[in-house]
Scaffold this active site. Structure first.
Site, PDB file in Angstrom:
ATOM      1  N   GLY A 130       0.831  -1.214   0.000  1.00 59.84           N
ATOM      2  CA  GLY A 130       0.000   0.000   0.000  1.00 59.84           C
ATOM      3  C   GLY A 130       0.853   1.247   0.000  1.00 59.84           C
ATOM      4  O   GLY A 130       0.539   2.228   0.671  1.00 59.84           O
TER       5      GLY A 130
ATOM      6  N   SER B  98       1.356   3.403  -2.316  1.00 57.61           N
ATOM      7  CA  SER B  98       1.047   4.378  -3.366  1.00 57.61           C
ATOM      8  C   SER B  98       0.464   5.686  -2.849  1.00 57.61           C
ATOM      9  O   SER B  98       0.381   6.659  -3.586  1.00 57.61           O
ATOM     10  CB  SER B  98       0.071   3.739  -4.366  1.00 57.61           C
ATOM     11  OG  SER B  98      -1.103   3.342  -3.691  1.00 57.61           O
ATOM     12  N   ARG B  99       0.019   5.714  -1.611  1.00 58.22           N
ATOM     13  CA  ARG B  99      -0.540   6.984  -1.087  1.00 58.22           C
ATOM     14  C   ARG B  99      -0.444   7.008   0.433  1.00 58.22           C
ATOM     15  O   ARG B  99      -0.051   6.010   1.061  1.00 58.22           O
ATOM     16  CB  ARG B  99      -1.975   7.183  -1.544  1.00 58.22           C
ATOM     17  CG  ARG B  99      -2.961   6.188  -0.974  1.00 58.22           C
ATOM     18  CD  ARG B  99      -4.385   6.648  -1.227  1.00 58.22           C
ATOM     19  NE  ARG B  99      -5.321   5.908  -0.408  1.00 58.22           N
ATOM     20  CZ  ARG B  99      -6.139   4.972  -0.869  1.00 58.22           C
ATOM     21  NH1 ARG B  99      -6.145   4.667  -2.153  1.00 58.22           N
ATOM     22  NH2 ARG B  99      -6.974   4.353  -0.047  1.00 58.22           N
TER      23      ARG B  99
ATOM     24  N   VAL C 228      -2.699  -7.768  -1.473  1.00 50.79           N
ATOM     25  CA  VAL C 228      -1.951  -8.562  -0.494  1.00 50.79           C
ATOM     26  C   VAL C 228      -2.855  -9.444   0.381  1.00 50.79           C
ATOM     27  O   VAL C 228      -2.357 -10.297   1.115  1.00 50.79           O
ATOM     28  CB  VAL C 228      -1.028  -7.683   0.390  1.00 50.79           C
ATOM     29  CG1 VAL C 228       0.162  -7.193  -0.406  1.00 50.79           C
ATOM     30  CG2 VAL C 228      -1.785  -6.546   1.042  1.00 50.79           C
TER      31      VAL C 228
ATOM     32  N   ASN D 249       2.045  -2.240   5.412  1.00 46.31           N
ATOM     33  CA  ASN D 249       1.312  -0.991   5.643  1.00 46.31           C
ATOM     34  C   ASN D 249      -0.110  -1.014   5.081  1.00 46.31           C
ATOM     35  O   ASN D 249      -0.961  -0.258   5.547  1.00 46.31           O
ATOM     36  CB  ASN D 249       2.113   0.157   5.004  1.00 46.31           C
ATOM     37  CG  ASN D 249       1.288   1.416   4.841  1.00 46.31           C
ATOM     38  OD1 ASN D 249       1.085   2.163   5.795  1.00 46.31           O
ATOM     39  ND2 ASN D 249       0.775   1.661   3.627  1.00 46.31           N
TER      40      ASN D 249
ATOM     41  N   SER E 152      -2.162   0.132  14.712  1.00 48.69           N
ATOM     42  CA  SER E 152      -2.963   1.345  14.936  1.00 48.69           C
ATOM     43  C   SER E 152      -3.255   1.512  16.422  1.00 48.69           C
ATOM     44  O   SER E 152      -3.357   0.524  17.166  1.00 48.69           O
ATOM     45  CB  SER E 152      -4.302   1.228  14.201  1.00 48.69           C
ATOM     46  OG  SER E 152      -5.177   2.264  14.590  1.00 48.69           O
TER      47      SER E 152
ATOM     48  N   TYR F 186     -11.651  -3.788  12.550  1.00 42.85           N
ATOM     49  CA  TYR F 186     -10.348  -3.124  12.395  1.00 42.85           C
ATOM     50  C   TYR F 186      -9.499  -3.286  13.659  1.00 42.85           C
ATOM     51  O   TYR F 186      -8.305  -3.585  13.587  1.00 42.85           O
ATOM     52  CB  TYR F 186     -10.610  -1.645  12.095  1.00 42.85           C
ATOM     53  CG  TYR F 186      -9.407  -0.798  11.782  1.00 42.85           C
ATOM     54  CD1 TYR F 186      -8.780  -0.865  10.535  1.00 42.85           C
ATOM     55  CD2 TYR F 186      -8.919   0.115  12.719  1.00 42.85           C
ATOM     56  CE1 TYR F 186      -7.688  -0.052  10.243  1.00 42.85           C
ATOM     57  CE2 TYR F 186      -7.833   0.926  12.432  1.00 42.85           C
ATOM     58  CZ  TYR F 186      -7.220   0.844  11.185  1.00 42.85           C
ATOM     59  OH  TYR F 186      -6.135   1.656  10.894  1.00 42.85           O
TER      60      TYR F 186
ATOM     61  N   ALA G 188      -9.673  -5.650  15.896  1.00 44.10           N
ATOM     62  CA  ALA G 188      -9.228  -7.046  16.025  1.00 44.10           C
ATOM     63  C   ALA G 188      -8.030  -7.297  15.119  1.00 44.10           C
ATOM     64  O   ALA G 188      -7.043  -7.937  15.519  1.00 44.10           O
ATOM     65  CB  ALA G 188     -10.382  -7.992  15.665  1.00 44.10           C
TER      66      ALA G 188
ATOM     67  N   LYS H 284      -5.861  -5.059  13.920  1.00 50.10           N
ATOM     68  CA  LYS H 284      -4.679  -4.276  14.321  1.00 50.10           C
ATOM     69  C   LYS H 284      -4.086  -4.798  15.634  1.00 50.10           C
ATOM     70  O   LYS H 284      -2.864  -4.765  15.815  1.00 50.10           O
ATOM     71  CB  LYS H 284      -5.047  -2.784  14.433  1.00 50.10           C
ATOM     72  CG  LYS H 284      -5.395  -2.146  13.090  1.00 50.10           C
ATOM     73  CD  LYS H 284      -4.241  -2.210  12.110  1.00 50.10           C
ATOM     74  CE  LYS H 284      -4.471  -1.394  10.843  1.00 50.10           C
ATOM     75  NZ  LYS H 284      -3.350  -1.513   9.891  1.00 50.10           N
TER      76      LYS H 284
END
Ligand code: NAD
Length: 247
Positions: free
Chosen positions: A13, A15-16, A65, A91, A143, A156, A158, A160
């Site tokens: 990830g 690209s941004r 991925v 990432n 996070s 999310y 769980a 992270k």
């Protein structure tokens, strides 16, 4: 201090947002960077061009991925292109925020697949190469939500939190090899992910941050380069970059 010149990194990830900032910071330090992206190839190509402008090397590879065959393709292409692999930055991530009552099975599984199962996928194929490096690094972008929880974020949180447990366990297993494994836990960072939060909620978040601002992607990238450059004796840790929001 590790000599990073001509080392090779993959940033999933990349690209941004945070991934792009990490990719550019690695490149500034002489590292050749594989920018992984899932869609929007133009963004990945823009990061590649920016890195070439600063005199370093970069290469973009499309791969979802969360799909193990794609992860294998990503690692193979990276190693074929640059001749090895020293640093893996996991990432890539998404949110599908909903209170648990409204959360569908698909919302649950997709977030776990992209944020957590992806880490298994990439690490499985990257590890043999990292073990051959004299500066092997795995850095997982977790996070604050994995540490403190978040309303509407069971899926999310769980994923992270899972990354943090995985980081500690793999760090133990790899400690003798010299490959370090660490997590970075960002607070709220000003990227598309946070820009998607409604304005009134964004304001209430900033009001709770002791430093009273969102972080910038580059502030996460600085943590990554610190772990790569000066992190020989740092493994199994969580580096919190969050303006004091979670201590
Ligand atoms: P973003 O949405 O701007 O970027 C996410 C990146 O992940 C994009 O490049 C996207 O293409 C990529 N991606 C998504 N699904 C993918 C897949 N299946 N395969 C490959 N790539 C995929 O988000 P960001 O804010 O830059 O977040 C980067 C990471 O940092 C994420 O893991 C996110 O959970 C984490 N994070 C962000 C914040 C924040 O406040 N922005 C806070 C804590 C953690």
């Amino acid at each position: 201090m590790a000599d990073l010149n001509n080392k090779v990194a993959i940033v999933t990830g990349g690209s941004r947002g945070i991934g792009a900032a990490i990719s550019k910071e690695l490149a500034k330090n002489g590292i050749k960077v594989v920018i992984n992206y899932n869609s929007r190839s133009e963004l990945a190509e823009k990061v590649v061009a920016e890195i070439k402008e600063i005199g370093s090397e970069a290469y973009a590879v499309q791969a979802d991925v969360s799909n193990i065959a794609d992860a294998e393709k990503l690692i193979k292409e990276a190693v074929n292109h640059f001749g090895g692999l020293d640093i893996l930055v996991n990432n890539a991530g998404i949110t599908r925020d909903k209170s648990f009552k409204k959360l569908s099975e698909e919302d649950w599984r997709t977030v776990i697949d992209v944020n957590l199962n992806s880490v298994y996928n990439t690490t499985s194929f990257a590890l043999p190469h990292l073990l051959e490096s004299d500066a092997g690094r795995i850095i997982n972008i977790s996070s604050i939500i994995g540490q403190a929880g978040g309303f509407g974020q069971t899926n999310y949180a769980a994923a992270k939190a899972g990354m943090i447990g995985y980081t500690k366990s793999l760090a133990l297993e790899l400690a003798k090899s010299g490959v370090t494994v660490n997590a970075i836990a960002p607070g709220f960072i000003d990227t598309e992910m946070v820009q998607a939060i409604p304005e009134n909620i964004r304001e209430s978040i900033v009001a709770k941050v002791p430093q009273r601002r969102f972080g910038q992607p580059n502030e996460i990238a600085k943590g990554v380069i610190y772990l790569c450059k000066d992190g020989d004796y740092i493994t199994g840790q969580q580096l919190n970059i969050n303006g004091g929001l979670y201590m």
